[in-house]
Design an enzyme around this catalytic site. Structure first.
Site, mmCIF file in Angstrom:
data_model
loop_
_atom_site.group_PDB
_atom_site.id
_atom_site.type_symbol
_atom_site.label_atom_id
_atom_site.label_comp_id
_atom_site.label_asym_id
_atom_site.label_seq_id
_atom_site.Cartn_x
_atom_site.Cartn_y
_atom_site.Cartn_z
ATOM 1 N N GLY A 1 0.765 -1.238 0.000
ATOM 2 C CA GLY A 1 0.000 0.000 0.000
ATOM 3 C C GLY A 1 0.794 1.285 0.000
ATOM 4 O O GLY A 1 0.250 2.341 -0.307
ATOM 5 N N ASP A 2 2.075 1.229 0.344
ATOM 6 C CA ASP A 2 2.934 2.429 0.317
ATOM 7 C C ASP A 2 4.318 2.009 -0.166
ATOM 8 O O ASP A 2 5.336 2.264 0.472
ATOM 9 C CB ASP A 2 2.999 3.058 1.707
ATOM 10 C CG ASP A 2 3.653 4.445 1.698
ATOM 11 O OD1 ASP A 2 3.861 5.000 0.597
ATOM 12 O OD2 ASP A 2 3.956 4.968 2.786
#
Length: 293
Positions: free
Chosen positions: A199-200
């Site tokens: 996600g990041d």
């Protein structure tokens, strides 16, 4: 592991106090590493990493994300020893350097991580909060059934509105991005099941150990489209990215047209950065919309 054994902590607690609540060995000394992260040396020769979080939801989200990624048995992540509302205690990642073989292995392991799946797009990790974060920015985990609709509603448009309110984007420019969001169902490619995302996944959250194997840190984990993690690696760079992609394609070939969709998956991190850091990232988001026609 999330419970505090000796009473509720206070913001005044230091890193040595935090480590002592979750580690049986005695904490000897604290060494600052970067920002809110430090190392605590223990009397049994081990070292743990102690990280101060921006509130209980942020700490809980990171701990839950690391454990969820670890359960996939794919890309290694630091083991979590425990957390409370202020501190996260975990193992360090051994220092090393990237290798070409490690890049290919990272691609294969990312494919396995994504294939572990998620209950829905936007689903938080088990035990993770709905109100999570990506870096210093809020990120709401609201489950959805189809990726284009969910991505527009819960990732792109909230930051687009904030960018307009802050004056980073003009309303007529925001309209270009809104039109692109309306077209996402026809641009997103074949439907895919929700993937288990880091996600990041920018380069700073990929560390390399002494064997040249990649480890992932600082997740903003949720259910999403697998191309999103790869698009973020591309946006902010990664050593031997072509080899990472080769390894990924060997394990789980991407649908035709994935390269052309990279910009769509970069809209969310670009708008997050536009809100946090200003106009240059807004210009990049606009370029994505204009390239889509």
């Amino acid at each position: 592991m999330g419970a505090v054994p000796h009473g509720q902590p206070t913001a005044a607690d230091g890193p040595l106090d935090a480590a002592a609540r979750f580690i049986t060995a005695r904490a000897l000394r604290h060494r600052p590493l970067s920002g809110a992260v430090g190392a605590v040396d223990l009397d049994d020769g081990r070292t743990v990493v102690v990280k101060w979080g921006d509130g209980p939801d942020a700490v809980r989200a990171e701990a839950a994300g690391l454990r969820w990624l670890a359960r996939a048995g794919a890309v290694p992540v630091p083991a979590v020893h425990g957390h409370d509302e202020h501190w996260l205690i975990m193992d360090p990642v051994p220092d090393g350097r990237p290798t070409k073989q490690g890049a290919v292995r990272l691609g294969r392991e990312l494919a396995a991580l994504h294939a572990a799946g998620a209950p829905a797009f936007g689903a938080p990790p088990p035990g993770g909060p709905r109100e999570a974060s990506i870096g210093r920015a809020p990120m709401r985990n609201v489950p959805g059934d189809d990726w284009p609709t969910w991505y527009a509603e819960h990732r792109v448009l909230p930051y687009l509105r904030t960018a307009v309110d802050d004056g980073t984007l003009r309303p007529r420019e925001a309209a270009e991005l809104e039109r692109l969001c309306a077209r996402l169902p026809g641009l997103a490619g074949p439907a895919e099941p929700p993937a288990r995302l880091h996600g990041d996944l920018w380069n700073g959250n990929v560390l390399w150990d002494a064997d040249g194997r990649a480890w992932l840190i600082d997740p903003a984990a949720h259910g999403g489209h697998r191309e999103t993690d790869l698009a973020m690696l591309h946006l902010f760079g990664c050593p031997d990215l072509d080899r990472v992609l080769d390894g990924y394609q060997e394990e789980a070939p991407l649908a035709d047209g994935w390269r052309e969709r990279t910009g769509l998956h970069q809209l969310f991190p670009l708008l997050v950065h536009a809100v946090l850091f200003g106009r240059p990232y807004a210009d990049q988001a606009l370029a994505v919309a204009r390239a889509a026609g």
